[in-house]
Write a protein that holds these residues in place. Sequence first.
Motif, PDB file in Angstrom:
ATOM      1  N   GLN A   1       0.884  -1.152   0.079  1.00 21.40           N
ATOM      2  CA  GLN A   1       0.071   0.083  -0.003  1.00 21.40           C
ATOM      3  C   GLN A   1       0.924   1.268   0.013  1.00 21.40           C
ATOM      4  O   GLN A   1       0.795   2.346  -0.964  1.00 21.40           O
ATOM      5  N   LEU A   2       1.964   1.185   0.881  1.00 19.93           N
ATOM      6  CA  LEU A   2       2.797   2.557   0.779  1.00 19.93           C
ATOM      7  C   LEU A   2       3.408   2.606  -0.570  1.00 19.93           C
ATOM      8  O   LEU A   2       3.915   3.757  -0.750  1.00 19.93           O
ATOM      9  N   GLU A   3       3.929   1.343  -1.017  1.00 18.35           N
ATOM     10  CA  GLU A   3       4.861   1.641  -2.237  1.00 18.35           C
ATOM     11  C   GLU A   3       4.118   2.121  -3.466  1.00 18.35           C
ATOM     12  O   GLU A   3       4.569   2.700  -4.119  1.00 18.35           O
ATOM     13  N   TYR A   4       2.815   1.612  -3.672  1.00 24.58           N
ATOM     14  CA  TYR A   4       2.008   1.586  -4.674  1.00 24.58           C
ATOM     15  C   TYR A   4       0.528   2.308  -4.701  1.00 24.58           C
ATOM     16  O   TYR A   4       0.268   2.754  -5.809  1.00 24.58           O
ATOM     17  N   LYS A   5       0.188   2.489  -3.536  1.00 20.65           N
ATOM     18  CA  LYS A   5      -1.027   3.211  -3.546  1.00 20.65           C
ATOM     19  C   LYS A   5      -1.252   4.637  -2.921  1.00 20.65           C
ATOM     20  O   LYS A   5      -2.216   5.006  -2.794  1.00 20.65           O
ATOM     21  N   THR A   6      -0.259   5.075  -2.517  1.00 19.81           N
ATOM     22  CA  THR A   6      -0.208   6.421  -1.612  1.00 19.81           C
ATOM     23  C   THR A   6      -0.621   7.531  -2.436  1.00 19.81           C
ATOM     24  O   THR A   6      -1.129   8.191  -2.040  1.00 19.81           O
ATOM     25  N   THR A   7      -0.312   7.380  -3.793  1.00 23.01           N
ATOM     26  CA  THR A   7      -0.650   8.551  -4.669  1.00 23.01           C
ATOM     27  C   THR A   7      -2.143   8.863  -4.658  1.00 23.01           C
ATOM     28  O   THR A   7      -2.420  10.128  -4.651  1.00 23.01           O
ATOM     29  N   LYS A   8      -2.971   8.018  -4.507  1.00 26.26           N
ATOM     30  CA  LYS A   8      -4.451   8.332  -4.535  1.00 26.26           C
ATOM     31  C   LYS A   8      -4.929   8.692  -3.134  1.00 26.26           C
ATOM     32  O   LYS A   8      -6.036   8.982  -3.132  1.00 26.26           O
ATOM     33  N   TYR A   9      -4.066   8.693  -2.429  1.00 28.55           N
ATOM     34  CA  TYR A   9      -4.646   9.258  -0.954  1.00 28.55           C
ATOM     35  C   TYR A   9      -4.410  10.517  -0.799  1.00 28.55           C
ATOM     36  O   TYR A   9      -4.782  11.412   0.110  1.00 28.55           O
ATOM     37  N   PHE A  10      -3.643  11.448  -1.416  1.00 24.09           N
ATOM     38  CA  PHE A  10      -3.167  12.829  -1.422  1.00 24.09           C
ATOM     39  C   PHE A  10      -3.927  13.460  -2.771  1.00 24.09           C
ATOM     40  O   PHE A  10      -4.223  12.938  -3.807  1.00 24.09           O
ATOM     41  N   SER A  11      -4.376  14.760  -2.283  1.00 27.70           N
ATOM     42  CA  SER A  11      -4.725  15.752  -3.448  1.00 27.70           C
ATOM     43  C   SER A  11      -4.603  16.951  -3.012  1.00 27.70           C
ATOM     44  O   SER A  11      -4.497  17.377  -1.831  1.00 27.70           O
ATOM     45  N   PHE A  12      -4.415  17.955  -4.073  1.00 22.67           N
ATOM     46  CA  PHE A  12      -3.894  19.376  -3.883  1.00 22.67           C
ATOM     47  C   PHE A  12      -5.302  19.871  -4.291  1.00 22.67           C
ATOM     48  O   PHE A  12      -5.665  19.722  -5.521  1.00 22.67           O
ATOM     49  N   LEU A  13      -5.787  20.848  -3.410  1.00 22.89           N
ATOM     50  CA  LEU A  13      -6.906  21.419  -4.197  1.00 22.89           C
ATOM     51  C   LEU A  13      -6.835  22.931  -4.070  1.00 22.89           C
ATOM     52  O   LEU A  13      -6.509  23.781  -3.160  1.00 22.89           O
ATOM     53  N   GLY A  14      -6.678  23.383  -5.282  1.00 23.88           N
ATOM     54  CA  GLY A  14      -6.481  24.674  -5.698  1.00 23.88           C
ATOM     55  C   GLY A  14      -7.919  24.960  -6.377  1.00 23.88           C
ATOM     56  O   GLY A  14      -9.006  25.211  -5.674  1.00 23.88           O
ATOM     57  N   LYS A  15      -8.231  25.422  -7.585  1.00 22.59           N
ATOM     58  CA  LYS A  15      -9.304  25.448  -8.365  1.00 22.59           C
ATOM     59  C   LYS A  15      -9.816  24.231  -8.684  1.00 22.59           C
ATOM     60  O   LYS A  15     -11.063  23.856  -8.483  1.00 22.59           O
ATOM     61  N   ASP A  16      -8.782  23.216  -9.029  1.00 22.66           N
ATOM     62  CA  ASP A  16      -9.225  21.745  -9.167  1.00 22.66           C
ATOM     63  C   ASP A  16      -8.525  20.971  -8.226  1.00 22.66           C
ATOM     64  O   ASP A  16      -7.765  21.463  -7.790  1.00 22.66           O
TER      65      ASP A  16
END
Length: 184
Positions: A100-115
């Motif tokens: 999970q840490l190696e391959y799936k962490t990307t989908k746990y973060f998000s940057f909220l600006g306008k999108d």
Amino acid sequence: MRLLPILLLLCLVQSCTPTEFDSVEEYQEWVFSDESGLVQRSSSGNFLFELIYIPESILPDSDSTFNRFAFQMKISDKEGKAILKNGINSKDKYESRINQLEYKTTKYFSFLGKDSISPAFVHYENYRGIRNDILIHAHFIINQKLGDQIEITFNDQIFLTGIHKFIYDAQALKDLPILNPSKT
């Protein structure tokens, strides 16, 4: 007369913020300090989540052709205990957490600006539990105009502590002190 103490306090706060650093080491020390305003915290239960904005000027592969925002998240136990195996009672579940840490962490973060934007690159440190905490580095490439605030969310699917929100003043991230190591 009441305005004078407020103005003095404002001048004092403004004068305490450095405008330039002569060494990378000094700059890094300031970035990781509470006074920089670049460290945001959230907690849930015994878990502490610290998100630190890493300025472009101290990244090893600094390249101003991209509008890149780099963050380091430190996940730790408030009592200093090792967290990688927290809540795990079998080798299979441990291997699943590593995966999970190696391959799936990307989908746990998000940057909220306008999108809402997912990170372009994420990696973590603490392979196989050498440290008590976990460091996750998330890099975002932003191709949009920023609003007044930047919100980074972390939906913790690793330890199941919920959604953590970290809010930064967009202008403050643009107006950081200058790193000028050539002066020394």
